[in-house]
Design an enzyme around this catalytic site. Structure first.
Site, PDB file in Angstrom:
ATOM      1  N   ASN A  68      20.576  31.121 -33.626  1.00  0.00           N
ATOM      2  CA  ASN A  68      20.484  29.457 -33.341  1.00  0.00           C
ATOM      3  C   ASN A  68      19.460  29.529 -32.000  1.00  0.00           C
ATOM      4  O   ASN A  68      20.047  30.144 -31.086  1.00  0.00           O
ATOM      5  CB  ASN A  68      21.954  29.182 -33.061  1.00  0.00           C
ATOM      6  CG  ASN A  68      21.965  27.673 -32.558  1.00  0.00           C
ATOM      7  OD1 ASN A  68      20.999  27.176 -32.244  1.00  0.00           O
ATOM      8  ND2 ASN A  68      23.222  27.318 -32.586  1.00  0.00           N
ATOM      9  N   HIS A 117      19.506  21.936 -38.277  1.00  0.00           N
ATOM     10  CA  HIS A 117      19.703  22.811 -37.234  1.00  0.00           C
ATOM     11  C   HIS A 117      20.201  24.256 -37.718  1.00  0.00           C
ATOM     12  O   HIS A 117      21.143  24.153 -38.484  1.00  0.00           O
ATOM     13  CB  HIS A 117      20.641  22.136 -36.233  1.00  0.00           C
ATOM     14  CG  HIS A 117      21.225  23.003 -35.264  1.00  0.00           C
ATOM     15  ND1 HIS A 117      20.082  23.886 -34.558  1.00  0.00           N
ATOM     16  CD2 HIS A 117      22.187  23.162 -34.546  1.00  0.00           C
ATOM     17  CE1 HIS A 117      20.645  24.657 -33.566  1.00  0.00           C
ATOM     18  NE2 HIS A 117      21.926  24.120 -33.618  1.00  0.00           N
ATOM     19  N   CYS A 164      20.901  20.779 -29.106  1.00  0.00           N
ATOM     20  CA  CYS A 164      20.442  21.219 -30.155  1.00  0.00           C
ATOM     21  C   CYS A 164      19.743  20.270 -31.137  1.00  0.00           C
ATOM     22  O   CYS A 164      19.141  20.278 -32.008  1.00  0.00           O
ATOM     23  CB  CYS A 164      21.274  21.973 -31.159  1.00  0.00           C
ATOM     24  SG  CYS A 164      22.304  23.437 -30.305  1.00  0.00           S
TER      25      CYS A 164
END
Ligand code: UT7
Length: 349
Positions: free
Chosen positions: A280, A250, A113
């Site tokens: 996500n 993020h 990520c």
């Protein structure tokens, strides 16, 4: 010399899957998912879509907004944990071919990520030596690697691609000022996906496995490192949180960002959040949110902004930049007259 983001673009697949739809087959509910994550829905790619096909759409939008032709690109980096192939050719090569970016070197970046942050900083280093437009893409088909029967993980993720074009800045003060890239391999077992060469007898085919995560431990790690990265980026620049126009985090979990804002005693409103409708999307999450924040005019000329990422590895890091000409209060560590290799070291950790 500074490196600036001159264009952004993003792509989200058409199909939207709501929490209620997940609750039809899983022991979960919209109430649980939203209250624990801030996510209401996510986009899921169609069968004929892939990480590279989404990346190409985001890339075309970013190139158009930068006014850069594909053949002018000197480098393409695709940050992804869900490449089209396992593991070659790189997804970046597929994107290069589809775009007709025949002069670009290509590789994929795997930092989970945090991939987009790692790729931006890598591109910045490249641009110091080869000042040609560079394309950085974060693209993920998370829906292809999650276990759709595991309520602990599948409710979190979505598919998406986001892209940015980087160029040497024409403005002496505008662009990326500072970066922090970090990793803590001791946490490698907190999020992982097996199926690589590890432990396989010679000649055996690589096996597909699903993502595994110890959510609560990752949550605690994320809050700690997010706070730390943001504070250190600001310290180095001589600015404070009040000077920031926008933080693009993020988009893992809104509760992580809320915990960071509480710890720092700063208003949540400055953090750009779009996970409510995207979920996500791993390496795609920051560039997709960045593109949305620019479109929503949360980021404008002259703004000081930060991006912060964290994820499997464990990796984490951040970037502090101004969106166009603004002078640093403290003595800038980077100056065009200085040795370029020293500049990169002075501003990267
Ligand atoms: O991008 C990569 C980085 N990843 C992340 O940042 C993820 C970070 N972690 C998180 O976002 C959160 O830890 C989660 C959203 C994954 C989980 O939330 P949590 O508040 O930490 O829950 P938990 O894991 O502590 O689980 C609490 C309870 C458990 O039940 P028991 O054992 O107490 O009976 C879980 O089984 O919640 C249960 N649970 C669920 N219940 C309903 C877990 N997932 C669900 C679900 N629906 N979807």
């Amino acid at each position: 010399m500074f490196v600036q983001i001159t264009g952004t673009g993003s792509y989200l697949p058409e199909r939207v899957v709501t929490n209620d739809e997940l609750a039809a087959t899983l022991d979960t509910s919209d109430e649980w998912i939203y209250s624990h994550t801030g996510i209401r829905s996510r986009h899921i790619g169609a069968d004929d879509e892939s990480t590279s096909s989404m990346a190409v759409k985001a890339a075309r939008a970013a190139l158009a907004s930068a006014g850069v032709a594909p053949e002018d690109l000197g480098l393409i980096i695709v940050a992804t944990s869900t490449p089209d192939y396992q593991l070659f050719p790189s997804t970046a090569c597929l994107v290069q071919h589809a775009l007709g970016a025949v002069n670009a070197a290509c590789f994929d970046m795997q930092a989970a990520c945090t991939g987009f942050i790692y790729a931006l900083e890598t591109a910045r280093g490249f641009l110091h030596h080869t000042p040609r437009p560079t394309l950085v893409v974060g693209a993920e088909m998370m829906s292809r690697i999650v276990d759709w029967s595991d309520r602990n993980t599948c409710i979190l993720f979505g598919d998406a691609a986001g892209a940015a074009v980087l160029e040497v800045s024409q403005d002496e003060t505008g662009g990326i000022w500072h970066s922090i890239l970090k990793a803590d391999g001791a946490g490698s077992q907190l999020i992982f996906r097996e199926g690589g060469a590890r432990g396989l007898p010679g000649g055996m085919p690589l096996i597909q496995h699903t993502l595994q995560m110890k959510g609560r431990a990752v949550f605690n790690f994320a809050v700690k490192v997010f706070d730390d990265v943001l504070c250190r980026l600001l310290e180095r620049s001589g600015y404070t949180f009040d000077d920031l126009a926008c933080v693009v985090p993020h988009q893992a979990n809104a509760r992580i960002v809320e915990a960071v804002a509480r710890r720092m005693g700063v208003p949540l409103e400055k953090f750009y959040l779009n996970m409510e409708t995207t979920g996500n999307s791993s390496a795609a999450s920051i560039p997709v949110a960045l593109d949305a924040a620019v479109a929503a005019k949360k980021i404008k000329e002259g703004d000081l902004i930060a991006m912060v990422g964290f994820g499997a590895g464990l990796t984490y890091g951040g970037i502090l930049m101004n969106w166009h000409g603004r002078t640093e209060k403290s003595a800038p560590a980077v100056h065009p007259s200085r040795d370029l290799s020293a500049e990169t070291n002075a501003n990267t950790e």
